[in-house]
Design an enzyme around this catalytic site. Sequence first.
Site, short mmCIF file in Angstrom:
data_model
loop_
_atom_site.label_atom_id
_atom_site.label_comp_id
_atom_site.label_asym_id
_atom_site.label_seq_id
_atom_site.Cartn_x
_atom_site.Cartn_y
_atom_site.Cartn_z
N CYS A 43 9.51 11.23 5.78
CA CYS A 43 10.11 12.51 4.96
C CYS A 43 11.49 11.83 4.67
O CYS A 43 12.10 10.92 5.00
CB CYS A 43 10.25 13.38 6.14
SG CYS A 43 8.77 13.96 6.99
N ASN B 210 12.83 12.84 10.76
CA ASN B 210 11.80 11.80 9.91
C ASN B 210 11.17 11.19 11.06
O ASN B 210 11.97 10.33 11.77
CB ASN B 210 12.33 11.14 8.85
CG ASN B 210 11.62 10.00 8.35
OD1 ASN B 210 10.60 9.95 8.18
ND2 ASN B 210 12.15 9.10 7.96
N GLY B 211 10.02 10.67 11.23
CA GLY B 211 9.28 10.08 12.16
C GLY B 211 8.39 10.78 12.83
O GLY B 211 7.67 12.04 12.53
N TRP C 149 6.78 14.90 4.18
CA TRP C 149 5.46 14.33 4.06
C TRP C 149 4.64 14.52 5.40
O TRP C 149 5.19 13.77 6.39
CB TRP C 149 5.55 12.77 3.88
CG TRP C 149 4.22 12.21 3.06
CD1 TRP C 149 3.94 12.05 1.71
CD2 TRP C 149 3.22 11.37 3.81
NE1 TRP C 149 2.86 11.24 1.75
CE2 TRP C 149 2.49 10.93 3.02
CE3 TRP C 149 3.28 11.07 5.05
CZ2 TRP C 149 1.37 10.07 3.49
CZ3 TRP C 149 2.20 10.38 5.67
CH2 TRP C 149 1.29 9.51 4.74
N GLU D 245 -3.52 3.80 -7.16
CA GLU D 245 -2.88 4.64 -6.32
C GLU D 245 -2.15 5.79 -7.39
O GLU D 245 -1.86 6.82 -6.73
CB GLU D 245 -1.75 4.02 -5.68
CG GLU D 245 -0.76 3.35 -6.75
CD GLU D 245 0.53 2.39 -6.07
OE1 GLU D 245 0.62 2.73 -4.72
OE2 GLU D 245 0.94 1.39 -6.48
N LYS E 46 7.07 6.56 -0.88
CA LYS E 46 7.46 5.18 -1.06
C LYS E 46 7.85 4.27 0.13
O LYS E 46 7.67 3.15 0.06
CB LYS E 46 8.88 5.49 -1.93
CG LYS E 46 9.57 4.11 -2.49
CD LYS E 46 9.20 3.88 -3.80
CE LYS E 46 9.65 2.43 -4.03
NZ LYS E 46 8.65 1.69 -4.97
N LYS F 78 -2.21 -0.71 -8.74
CA LYS F 78 -1.43 0.40 -9.57
C LYS F 78 -2.30 1.32 -10.05
O LYS F 78 -2.02 2.56 -9.95
CB LYS F 78 -0.67 -0.57 -10.64
CG LYS F 78 0.56 -1.45 -10.36
CD LYS F 78 1.67 -0.90 -9.71
CE LYS F 78 1.56 -0.59 -8.43
NZ LYS F 78 2.41 -1.43 -7.60
N GLU G 191 -2.93 -6.57 -7.52
CA GLU G 191 -1.83 -5.33 -8.00
C GLU G 191 -2.04 -4.79 -8.88
O GLU G 191 -2.10 -3.45 -8.88
CB GLU G 191 -0.66 -6.75 -8.25
CG GLU G 191 0.62 -5.88 -8.70
CD GLU G 191 0.99 -4.80 -7.37
OE1 GLU G 191 0.53 -4.80 -6.51
OE2 GLU G 191 1.83 -3.88 -7.97
N ARG H 114 10.08 10.22 -1.24
CA ARG H 114 9.79 9.90 0.30
C ARG H 114 8.64 11.00 0.80
O ARG H 114 7.99 10.82 1.96
CB ARG H 114 10.78 9.92 1.39
CG ARG H 114 11.86 8.95 0.81
CD ARG H 114 13.10 8.98 1.92
NE ARG H 114 12.79 8.78 3.24
CZ ARG H 114 12.81 7.48 3.84
NH1 ARG H 114 13.31 6.59 3.02
NH2 ARG H 114 12.41 7.29 4.96
N HIS I 139 -20.78 -13.21 -5.54
CA HIS I 139 -21.26 -13.15 -4.26
C HIS I 139 -21.34 -11.63 -3.60
O HIS I 139 -21.28 -11.62 -2.49
CB HIS I 139 -20.47 -14.13 -3.36
CG HIS I 139 -20.41 -15.27 -3.66
ND1 HIS I 139 -21.50 -16.34 -3.64
CD2 HIS I 139 -19.42 -16.15 -4.15
CE1 HIS I 139 -21.06 -17.48 -4.06
NE2 HIS I 139 -19.82 -17.47 -4.64
C1 F6R Z 1 2.41 0.03 -4.02
C2 F6R Z 1 3.29 0.11 -3.23
C3 F6R Z 1 3.06 0.00 -1.66
C4 F6R Z 1 4.33 -0.81 -1.09
C5 F6R Z 1 4.16 -1.00 0.52
C6 F6R Z 1 5.12 -1.82 0.94
O1 F6R Z 1 2.85 0.34 -5.53
O2 F6R Z 1 4.45 0.54 -3.51
O3 F6R Z 1 1.87 -0.64 -1.73
O4 F6R Z 1 4.35 -1.94 -1.54
O5 F6R Z 1 4.20 0.30 0.84
O6 F6R Z 1 6.65 -1.36 0.81
P1 F6R Z 1 7.71 -2.26 1.00
O7 F6R Z 1 7.76 -3.44 -0.01
O8 F6R Z 1 8.65 -1.29 0.88
O9 F6R Z 1 7.61 -3.01 2.29
#
Ligand code: F6R
Length: 606
Positions: A2, A99-100, A73, A486, A601, A483, A479, A28, A502
């Site tokens: 959060c 938050n937590g 969140w 998500e 994030k 993208k 990756e 967040r 396989h």
């Molecule tokens: C995907 C994304 C997440 C972060 C992951 C790690 O687009 O953003 O998969 O890469 O949560 O986050 P960090 O790099 O902040 O440890």
Amino acid sequence: MCGIVGITRKRGGVISEIKKALKKLEYRGYDSSGIAIVNGNSIFVIKGVGTIDEVLSDVKLEDGTTGIGHTRWATHGGVTDDNAHPHTSCDNKVALVHNGTLDDFHYLRNKLRERGHVFRSETDTEVVAHLIEDKVRSGMDRLRAFYESIAPLSGSYAIAAVFAGSNEIFLARNKSPLVIGLGEGENYCASDITALLHLTNRFIFLDDGEVAVISPDEVRVWRLVGQEVIPVEKEVKEVSWSPSLIDKGSYPHFMLKEIYEQPHVLRQIADNVEYYLKFSQILAESIETGRRISFVAAGTSYHASLVGKYLFSKRLKAQSDSIVASEFLEWGDFIGVDDLVIPISQSGETADVLEAVRRAKDLGAKVISIVNVPGSTLTRLSDETVYMMAGPEIGVAATKTYLAELAVIYSVVKLAESYIEGRSPNPEEVRKTIMEVSRVVESNLPFMDEVSVKLSESISKKRDVYYLGRGINYPTSLEGALKLKEISYIHAEGYPAGEYKHGPLALIEEGVPAIVLMPVNPDLQSKIIYNLMEVKSRGAMTIAVTPEELELEDVTVIKVRWDRPTEELSPLVYIVPLQLLAYRTAVKLGRDPDKPRNLAKSVTVE
Ligand code: F6R
């Protein structure tokens, strides 16, 4: 995950300032929002399900001077108005945001119920408001009531609490981020610095086990030891990030802005390449003395670590491990004294990464992290930190920080290679190389975006998309798929192209898109072309990201215009059309790429 904010100031205007800061934390979490403003001898609370604009658009209150805010969140308790923060005590004289997640809160709640407290929500957080109230009722002053309530808590928390009739904000932190911002005649707190950059660039970063009280003129911090507190002196750090970087400007979304910022990020790294010399020297020494090396990271940063593992092997002939952070406690028992552990993290707050680092340190490893956010918890847990210099990233999907991670890893490896070979490192050469990649990304961006807009027409109608890569572009396939899934919610998977036969090949049927990342190296090209034909002959809709000169028949190609392409740098360029394709597809489907469902994030829970 959060976002919390608190502002205490002499002049009014606190409500609009809290809203402004909270909006910067929406990445967040954005299930619900709320604020609590001290209003003389009472506390005014407004909260509910919805975004900050939805819930707080119509706050009618004479402007206060002290308040807290929250963007949620959900973890404990569903997404309901009652579960939204702030939570208050029975008498509404204490309000707090958290938050937590708290462990054992059921036990505390039952105890408090027995003492007559009435709970209005299902959250773990509400317990703390009642605990504080209970202690104030028993005659304790506010500070003592606060820290004695915090002392028995276990779990993770960043808490900000206000009391009716007071302009102080009480703070506590354990395993969830919390910073204090310093102003003139006003002070602030927030989950991270991005919320406050428009107000200040001077920060105090709280550490686990600390409590603090901020008022307009004063900041006091203590360490909690058992049931007591000991005052601590904290360093004030100045952060150079500019607030303009946290503005969408003319872009419709942060994600698009951040994709377009990538050439600039690469230039920043190129211009500061000497900064990475120290790390490269430590790395070279670690390899020469036979230390084991392990990367640890999550999500996109984990994909960057795979590129690191590849380059360590290819360039430095060194073995390394790449461990998914959430699995580290299970898979990392081999870590020993003097091993080198390299966490990679944009936020520096990912709980899984922090737990892994704590374990690695307990096992005696040296920890050097690659981090984006200045002053984040990871930087303080690590023996050393190197910054990736990407500036603030707000879009939930990581884009520019992925390129930054790759560029930092590439630079460090190139410099370390010279040390290992007994030559003086040549930062100027590395600078030129990264500059060239920056130019290639910049000149290809408009065309790649155009192609992505067109391709998104068909991709947005698909149920599954597969990404195939080999060697250094196997992580690119992972990756690219991450993208797309998500932010568009289309199922997508990345595979090593040779592994596809396989098992996963069974998934290919008429019209399923297979996006192939064509190597620069001709030997690898012929292998992957064979893999491409395998899927094409089974009806796949084939798309390939390729070097410009390569001709492929009956395949939709995204040709990268690049005079001197190299295999090792291709992941920095190839990922760009995949980011854009994901973005354009999400937009086409009416999804908000900056706020994908269920995601936040900074993932500050394990
Ligand atoms: C995907 C994304 C997440 C972060 C992951 C790690 O687009 O953003 O998969 O890469 O949560 O986050 P960090 O790099 O902040 O440890």
